[in-house]
Design an enzyme around this catalytic site. Structure first.
Site, mmCIF file in Angstrom:
data_model
loop_
_atom_site.group_PDB
_atom_site.id
_atom_site.type_symbol
_atom_site.label_atom_id
_atom_site.label_comp_id
_atom_site.label_asym_id
_atom_site.label_seq_id
_atom_site.Cartn_x
_atom_site.Cartn_y
_atom_site.Cartn_z
ATOM 1 N N ARG A 21 0.595 -0.952 0.213
ATOM 2 C CA ARG A 21 0.382 0.359 -0.171
ATOM 3 C C ARG A 21 1.045 1.146 0.228
ATOM 4 O O ARG A 21 1.751 1.593 -1.036
ATOM 5 C CB ARG A 21 -1.274 -0.280 0.937
ATOM 6 C CG ARG A 21 -2.389 1.082 1.131
ATOM 7 C CD ARG A 21 -1.654 2.664 2.316
ATOM 8 N NE ARG A 21 -1.216 2.491 2.531
ATOM 9 C CZ ARG A 21 -0.279 3.427 3.883
ATOM 10 N NH1 ARG A 21 -0.502 4.557 2.861
ATOM 11 N NH2 ARG A 21 -0.133 2.918 4.851
ATOM 12 N N ASP A 22 1.447 1.631 0.867
ATOM 13 C CA ASP A 22 2.562 2.691 0.779
ATOM 14 C C ASP A 22 3.191 2.669 0.682
ATOM 15 O O ASP A 22 3.667 3.822 -0.133
ATOM 16 C CB ASP A 22 3.508 2.846 2.663
ATOM 17 C CG ASP A 22 3.589 4.352 3.234
ATOM 18 O OD1 ASP A 22 3.174 5.111 2.294
ATOM 19 O OD2 ASP A 22 3.902 4.701 3.981
ATOM 20 N N HIS A 213 5.487 4.288 13.076
ATOM 21 C CA HIS A 213 6.096 4.186 11.399
ATOM 22 C C HIS A 213 7.041 5.682 11.005
ATOM 23 O O HIS A 213 6.625 6.959 11.539
ATOM 24 C CB HIS A 213 4.835 4.849 11.024
ATOM 25 C CG HIS A 213 4.212 5.383 9.486
ATOM 26 N ND1 HIS A 213 3.750 3.890 8.442
ATOM 27 C CD2 HIS A 213 5.055 5.879 8.628
ATOM 28 C CE1 HIS A 213 3.880 4.669 7.953
ATOM 29 N NE2 HIS A 213 4.401 4.903 7.411
ATOM 30 N N HIS A 215 9.767 7.021 8.416
ATOM 31 C CA HIS A 215 9.848 7.127 7.390
ATOM 32 C C HIS A 215 11.171 7.846 6.830
ATOM 33 O O HIS A 215 11.964 8.123 7.911
ATOM 34 C CB HIS A 215 9.378 8.338 6.085
ATOM 35 C CG HIS A 215 7.835 8.242 6.062
ATOM 36 N ND1 HIS A 215 6.623 9.316 5.176
ATOM 37 C CD2 HIS A 215 7.751 6.766 6.285
ATOM 38 C CE1 HIS A 215 5.783 8.517 4.881
ATOM 39 N NE2 HIS A 215 6.340 6.910 5.549
ATOM 40 N N CYS A 246 6.142 9.259 2.643
ATOM 41 C CA CYS A 246 5.045 9.840 1.148
ATOM 42 C C CYS A 246 5.013 10.610 0.474
ATOM 43 O O CYS A 246 6.073 11.691 0.352
ATOM 44 C CB CYS A 246 4.762 11.107 2.603
ATOM 45 S SG CYS A 246 2.950 12.001 2.674
ATOM 46 N N ASN A 261 10.063 4.281 3.280
ATOM 47 C CA ASN A 261 9.781 4.284 5.206
ATOM 48 C C ASN A 261 11.157 3.471 5.509
ATOM 49 O O ASN A 261 12.075 3.033 4.417
ATOM 50 C CB ASN A 261 8.638 2.916 4.564
ATOM 51 C CG ASN A 261 7.210 4.115 4.525
ATOM 52 O OD1 ASN A 261 7.595 4.178 5.386
ATOM 53 N ND2 ASN A 261 6.464 3.327 3.351
#
Lengths: 300, 300
Positions: A21-22, A213, A215, A246, A261
């Site tokens: 997904r991300d 989470h 990055h 992102c 990520n």
């Protein structure tokens, strides 16, 4: 040597694999349903307890997430793994429920400007909408996870005050979400900021409902994860091959060294080196990275 | 939350910038004397207290290090910075002394096979030679630093036992070296291994004589540096733009995700975020990374 030199760590860490997904949403190339399904089945065989398989969102804006419903319906789902689907609004939530999704992710934010830029509603309106969706999920006995983006810094608003984040976290807990993932959207969180936010969060969120989470934009994802573990956190988001990060964080205010990520491979190396059990096979994860990189025409 | 969640860190960390030696020796393109001099002068302006400017070694084997003598003689040397030159043997040591080098690095190893493969002498013979060079340095009032390569793992020998490393460290201290840099040549060190080696080292090496050197092959350089800081270490090797890493670590036994040293930019982000003083400007370091990448025709 400092007295507290030897740290304590959780015995077990649950990894949330976000590559499908991300990760994929940040890639130019759009994988076919078959490629996604084959990859996610491979991820399942790695031993994860949680995999986010895609999102149901406006695919005019995020075309990579086309066919998430077909993907979800086609993958082999093992009972020991939670398969999350991120939904963008109430309409997509109902699509998810219709196809049998049992684990739903929602996107929240600690930044009003981020909310306005990305969803064209204020932070307060966004929390109201999240609350409505959480209620529907509860009625349908769905497990929910909310990402709190911009917990430290926002590409539009700059530094985010701890108090604002804690207010959002408090509200989300009251709204009944099952777990929160505290996200460093721009990758600018410092160790001290992470320690302070986690300390404050742990006063209002039970440990089992708290995930982190990070990055890797400024190569801080690993150290920020490490201090989170040292504080007792045992749920960590990551992405095979560091895929993702992102897309909205690409802002003139941010000048990233890397995009991406926290990489699952690096995370596993660290966790297994600390004798922390994950249930995930490093070797199979490396194979799945190679699969994705081949499918995406990416080089190492 | 764990009781020891908030860690203590050194107030100050001395960074050893190795880009111009460990960094450039791993690059295909050979920079001109003018490029090297201009870059190293730029590094000096960043505020480092220690810069390794090159090595005097067999340039048939390491052609990138050609003209190190000219480079050393041409750079602007500030009294507040130590300018190290790595020397490969006694002959090169005398060259270094002749041109006025006051800070000498030597390459040691904790692995017998690494020593045999790279210098064609046993570990024991290598320590004898290092001892002779340290004696000459002492007679000439030269500051000495010895890299102990393969402190955790060797590309030829595999895992290295702590006891073997401690024996080498003990011997080097007896031979009178001024400081040691404990190097993770293959990048495979785990946090627990780092903690154990540092704990054992600190029993025989005063803190001010101990530096750490991590390669980022498996993305562990930052976390291993962080736990070293948490144990009190305040001397860290790094390289602008992650340039470098051990070329000899490219072995069938090793399948690196990345090649490279701990990056100075990432290190500075972490240290300054911890309010640790370095004296080094992050902004100028980023400029010097760009300078080097342009000169080397590398992209980000």
């Amino acid at each position: 040597m400092n007295a507290d030199a030897f740290k304590t760590y959780p015995d077990q860490v649950k990894i949330y694999e976000l590559g499908a997904r991300d990760g994929l949403q940040a890639e130019k190339k759009i994988l076919t349903v078959e490629e996604k399904v084959s990859w996610i089945n491979g991820l399942t065989s790695c031993g994860y307890q949680a995999i986010e398989v895609g999102s149901l969102v406006n695919t005019k804006l995020i075309p990579q997430m086309v066919d998430t419903d077909k993907v979800f319906l086609s993958i082999d789902r093992k009972p020991e793994c939670q398969y999350f689907v991120l939904v963008g609004n109430k309409k997509y939530l109902h699509t998810a429920l219709d196809i049998g999704v049992r684990n739903i992710s929602l996107m929240g934010s600690a930044s009003n400007l981020f909310s306005l830029e990305n969803t064209h509603i204020t932070l307060s309106e966004s929390l109201t909408k999240i609350g409505e969706m959480l209620r529907v999920c509860k009625e349908n006995n769905i497990y929910t996870r909310v990402y709190v983006s911009c917990c430290y810094d926002c590409p539009y608003q700059g530094a985010i005050d701890n108090k604002e984040v804690i207010d959002v976290i408090d509200r989300l807990m009251q709204l009944g979400c099952d777990e929160l993932s505290l996200a460093d959207t721009t990758g600018k969180a410092t160790i001290i900021q992470v320690e302070h936010l986690l300390e404050a969060s742990m006063k209002i969120v039970p440990l089992e409902k708290l995930a982190v989470h990070f990055h890797n934009t400024y190569s801080q994802a690993m150290v920020n994860t490490l201090v989170s573990l040292q504080m007792g956190v045992n749920k960590v988001d990551s992405s095979v091959g560091e895929l993702g990060g992102c897309p909205y964080a690409k802002n003139p205010l941010v000048s990233p060294e890397h995009q991406g990520n926290l990489g699952t491979e690096a995370l596993l190396f660290m966790l297994h080196g600390l004798n922390i059990n994950t249930g995930v096979s490093s070797e199979k994860v490396r194979e799945m990275k190679q699969y994705a990189f081949n499918a995406l025409n990416r080089t190492n």
